[in-house]
Scaffold this active site. Structure first.
Site, PDB file in Angstrom:
ATOM      1  N   HIS B  71       0.836  -1.199   0.000  1.00 27.70           N
ATOM      2  CA  HIS B  71       0.000   0.000   0.000  1.00 27.70           C
ATOM      3  C   HIS B  71       0.870   1.247   0.000  1.00 27.70           C
ATOM      4  O   HIS B  71       2.092   1.154   0.111  1.00 27.70           O
ATOM      5  CB  HIS B  71      -0.980  -0.007   1.187  1.00 27.70           C
ATOM      6  N   HIS B  73       1.556   3.928   1.939  1.00 27.18           N
ATOM      7  CA  HIS B  73       2.134   4.706   3.036  1.00 27.18           C
ATOM      8  C   HIS B  73       3.657   4.772   2.917  1.00 27.18           C
ATOM      9  O   HIS B  73       4.288   3.859   2.403  1.00 27.18           O
ATOM     10  CB  HIS B  73       1.759   4.065   4.383  1.00 27.18           C
ATOM     11  N   HIS B  76       6.085   2.023   3.530  1.00 26.68           N
ATOM     12  CA  HIS B  76       6.091   0.898   2.597  1.00 26.68           C
ATOM     13  C   HIS B  76       6.627   1.285   1.219  1.00 26.68           C
ATOM     14  O   HIS B  76       7.054   0.415   0.465  1.00 26.68           O
ATOM     15  CB  HIS B  76       4.682   0.299   2.481  1.00 26.68           C
ATOM     16  N   ASP B 162      -0.263  -4.407   6.000  1.00 25.67           N
ATOM     17  CA  ASP B 162      -0.822  -3.797   7.218  1.00 25.67           C
ATOM     18  C   ASP B 162      -2.324  -4.005   7.155  1.00 25.67           C
ATOM     19  O   ASP B 162      -2.953  -3.637   6.170  1.00 25.67           O
ATOM     20  CB  ASP B 162      -0.535  -2.288   7.245  1.00 25.67           C
ATOM     21  N   ASP B 194       1.167  -8.732  10.325  1.00 25.23           N
ATOM     22  CA  ASP B 194       1.323  -7.398  10.937  1.00 25.23           C
ATOM     23  C   ASP B 194       1.182  -7.447  12.462  1.00 25.23           C
ATOM     24  O   ASP B 194       0.150  -7.844  12.981  1.00 25.23           O
ATOM     25  CB  ASP B 194       0.224  -6.513  10.330  1.00 25.23           C
ATOM     26  N   HIS B 367      -4.657  -0.848  12.334  1.00 25.21           N
ATOM     27  CA  HIS B 367      -4.083  -2.183  12.499  1.00 25.21           C
ATOM     28  C   HIS B 367      -4.967  -3.051  13.392  1.00 25.21           C
ATOM     29  O   HIS B 367      -5.659  -2.547  14.264  1.00 25.21           O
ATOM     30  CB  HIS B 367      -2.689  -2.077  13.115  1.00 25.21           C
ATOM     31  N   HIS B 389       6.419  -6.422  11.099  1.00 22.08           N
ATOM     32  CA  HIS B 389       5.951  -5.048  11.372  1.00 22.08           C
ATOM     33  C   HIS B 389       5.760  -4.798  12.865  1.00 22.08           C
ATOM     34  O   HIS B 389       4.628  -4.765  13.359  1.00 22.08           O
ATOM     35  CB  HIS B 389       4.646  -4.721  10.648  1.00 22.08           C
ATOM     36  N   ASP B 442      20.526  12.376   5.480  1.00 24.18           N
ATOM     37  CA  ASP B 442      20.778  13.643   6.173  1.00 24.18           C
ATOM     38  C   ASP B 442      21.132  14.642   5.090  1.00 24.18           C
ATOM     39  O   ASP B 442      22.250  14.650   4.574  1.00 24.18           O
ATOM     40  CB  ASP B 442      21.952  13.417   7.139  1.00 24.18           C
TER      41      ASP B 442
END
Lengths: 553, 553
Positions: B71, B73, B76, B162, B194, B367, B389, B442
């Protein structure tokens, strides 16, 4: 001349959790209620402690008639060592255990001589100038906690201290609802009440619930049980001892601060342990695992605590074994979550079973939830109401509860530290502001870190620092050699050697342009900063602090 | 030659929340499942992002047959821009919305050309070397979320993505329990599931519960309502629109990221809004307050979000007014609590009413809780089980749930990033470890901050830095003048001038003792550090970083 007014001046605890301190002032008399500290937030880099701004009260030191302390937690007593040396010797009233904890604190800081500690028993009165004070018992997460009733020329002020309502407390008294109801019937001018848990609907469960969970764990654990909690949460230690007695385990207190508190609580009679139930750590060896309960600190993941040392295989006496059950009988204080999580992870990795707040009712907190706050408001029925002890949202929500039980909105004041509330028997209004805010304790220094130093540390923590050293001939004012550049916390200097060389080259060229006599320092300073800031940002997308320095040779 | 084994190699997401990435390897074929990032923790000073260590997969790049993404997010998809330029062009399978979000991400980073994005519809199969993959719908806090079924030569592997179980989801499909049951009947070799909420007992409530709370607020609020949530939580936006339609309010989307997501979701059909319900921000003026709902980001207290700007009276278009109701329809992500609390405090100060998780059910997470995890285990009935996860405690607790529903403990593996699990149809065992860990992003640099730079920043943030500049004659090697001292973040230089002078004096004396030709740099360096460390600690109880630097003139 107009009649003096009663003034309420919070110096701490309104707009924050911690550093609780409240003044009541009437004509030439000041009464101080609590004098606590706050632990620093994450962005207060390098700060050890935070205390209230004491300037107002120090300035008016000749008016202070006394101090009353509601209970022995750091956020109520921790700033006393900073206040006492700055004022005259005045009586400090509290209950017995609170006095013991103040003594320990003052001894640590070596300032015992300035304190005139007095025990005030519940229900007894003491006179401090125009004020009369009385303590009443409240239930909180430490024994001997109190609220304060102050009789003033304008009426009665009730200060709740930190409280919850527990009808079946484990030790000591519950909150004295009868005395409060009696005051309510008599007429109370002003209520100051604890807002810490004003966000939570319902009632805070009784300590007995935790007792049942702990007993369940201790009865059924296949091996050793380690219970960690705050050392001041003596009722929790009592519950562990009680369960251990019942299920034939012995109790071992591990770690310095827990041992000291337990010893003091036993001596003073706040903790009861049958003969032989408490063991010395050297008796652990050879005992069957399922006959052992240990009690220790570390519920906040404090790096030096016994539990964290155990979790990291770093404790002298105790190593976690497969089959151990660890109970974290506490909730992480905001800011400590990740330390606690890491500790739990390590314990699981060592093969222990871990019980903590998310998995079961192994802790209840020490403050009242919404229904308890309403109960107090309802019993005391004050004319005016000031929510105390909380961040702004807690105070606001508590104010709303006050409205719900029928106090007119105009009679409720959401104050912040430093606000002055003037009261007469009939009226109240905010009038003026005194100095307030955070005073930082950073090593030996008190107060100087507020501004520049703290901001600088924040900058340094982001992208590090670049120091540029420019040697200039004292007579001619000309550049001597190429500028030197040293960095810390900016880039990996081994990998970025080329870039650093390039920046030196660039700087030498830039400064050479204004050749002949080198221009004044202000100009060079700016020039160096601009040049390097742009160059480094382009190359790295970082913005280190750039600090040019001229050496005259 | 022995038959090849199936290898499961987690590169991220096991032992942490975030940077999820899993490899399945069989002989010459590697399948990558997800490639996410993690946001830095508080002690990773100045770090922008964290991605998995990609060295193993980059080294074996010729074996990669494809990537499948569960998915859209960040945890992921967020590391794809760092992986893709380092490997061959391979197909990347996902559902439609996920593909859209990957496209946006790659465009931001200007690396579109290396991606071969393919949509894989639920129930359809794709072949990648020895692997066959199929996606099945799961319910999560973003539409079009999927789990993956991988058919391997050793058996079927199910990856949950998830997920939670919501029988009444707001949009799209619920988790496809039938397909999972069918697989369970068929026989599943390995389940990866998950663990994010393995700590929570019971069931995660349905999104519908939140819908009811939101509708209640929108129906009864006296003035404007502002709902803040994650921009990817499109079902939440849908619920706001539905409630607004019902109660005759118009909806205004405020802020760039929320507007972009809403536009895309409308275009792709994931969001339905009746004609005229959505308004432009310039239409706000003149509308009655009780006809307005705004939707925006800022539920995490992000300093640049619309909500935080509003709370700080810093937003161009919207100012908080007395009578506004603000709903934080989200839970603070760990680490964001204090930012969120400050935002709520500011909103209360501006006179708004604020609804947030502690006060009512205005959010449910994405979740599954313990009962849902057990349901999945029960349906899939895998021979082997690997919790994925989660931090170590989540994985451990999930493993325990597996035991509870009857999977033998020996068939459950609590792995950490980099562990290699070798499987055949009959057996599984951990065999070996590949490079894994945090790679820090960074600024423009990837990976170099891990060690020295980060530790240095941490030191700098504590007590600041003292730079000592020592000018030495190039020929004679003798000290030229007194050493110079510059500090940043250590003490307030105005107040500590005397102490700084004293330390310069002390240093000059100390270095002079070895008079004549000045000793070698290593010796001076140590001498300077020792002298100043002791002196400053005595005077201030602080330990700044001390950085001596020699200028040869």
């Amino acid at each position: 001349m107009s009649r003096p007014k009663l003034k309420l001046i919070p110096l701490g605890g309104l707009g924050e959790i911690g550093k609780n301190m409240m003044l009541l002032e009437y004509a030439d008399d000041i009464l101080v209620i609590d004098c606590g500290l706050m632990f620093p937030e994450e962005d207060m880099l390098g700060i050890d402690l935070v205390i209230p701004d004491l300037s107002y009260v120090v300035e008016k030191r000749d008016k202070i008639r006394g101090i009353v302390v509601t209970h022995g937690h750091e956020d109520h007593i921790g700033a006393l060592p900073y206040l006492l040396p700055q004022i005259n010797k005045v009586p400090i009233y509290s209950t017995k255990l609170t006095q013991g904890l103040i003594q320990v604190k003052l001894k640590e800081r070596r300032i015992k001589e300035v304190a005139d500690l007095k025990i005030l028993e519940f229900g007894k009165e003491a006179t401090l100038g125009k004020f009369k004070i009385e303590l009443f018992p409240v239930c909180h997460s430490i024994p001997d906690a109190a609220g304060v009733i102050v009789t003033t020329p304008e009426g009665i002020v009730v200060h709740s201290g930190d409280f919850k309502v527990d009808y079946t407390p484990v030790n000591g008294n519950g909150t004295d609802l009868s005395r409060l109801a009696q005051l309510g019937a008599q007429g109370v001018l002003l209520l100051l009440s604890d807002s810490t848990y004003a966000e939570l609907p319902g009632y805070t469960p009784s300590e007995q619930i935790v007792g049942a969970s702990l007993e369940n764990v201790i009865a059924n654990a296949p091996g050793r049980v380690v219970v960690t909690t705050f050392s001041s949460l003596i009722s929790r230690v009592q519950q562990v001892i009680d369960a251990a007695v019942k299920h034939e385990r012995r109790v071992f207190i591990v770690g310095r601060s827990m041992s000291e508190t337990v010893r003091m609580a036993l001596d003073m009679g706040y903790l009861n342990a049958p003969e032989g139930i408490l063991g010395r750590i050297d008796e652990l060896k050879g005992m069957p695992n399922n006959r052992i309960v240990m009690v220790t600190t570390g519920s906040q993941g404090e790096p030096t605590s016994a539990l964290v040392r155990m979790a990291n295989r770093d404790h002298r006496h105790v190593h976690i074994q497969r089959g151990d059950t660890i109970v974290l009988s506490a909730t992480p204080v905001p800011g400590n979550e990740s330390l606690v999580n890491r500790t739990v992870d390590s314990l699981f990795k060592q093969g222990a079973q871990v019980m903590y707040d998310k998995l079961g009712q192994v802790h209840v907190h020490g403050h009242g939830s919404q229904e308890e706050l309403k109960l107090l408001l309802n019993l005391v029925k004050p004319r005016f109401f000031v929510p105390i002890h909380g961040e702004y949202r807690h105070l606001s929500l508590h104010a709303r509860l006050g409205e719900e039980i029928g106090i007119p909105a105009a009679n409720i004041f959401v104050l912040e530290d430093g606000d002055v509330l003037e009261l007469t028997a009939q009226q109240a209004r905010i009038n003026g502001k005194v100095g307030s805010g955070n005073v930082y304790v950073d090593g030996l220094s008190v107060g100087d870190s507020e501004g520049v130093v703290l901001r600088t540390r924040r900058m340094l923590s982001r992208d590090g620092i670049v120091v540029v050293i420019i040697a200039v001939n004292r007579q001619s004012g000309k550049l001597v050699g190429r500028p030197d550049i040293v960095t810390r916390g900016f880039v990996d200097t081994r990998e970025s050697r080329d870039m650093m060389d390039e920046s030196r080259e660039l700087l030498a060229k830039t400064l050479d342009h204004g050749s002949g006599r080198i221009a004044e320092w202000g100009f060079i300073n700016t020039k160096v900063k601009d040049t390097l800031e742009k160059f480094y940002y382009k190359k790295t997308k970082r913005r280190p602090m750039i600090l040019p320095f001229m050496v005259k040779v």
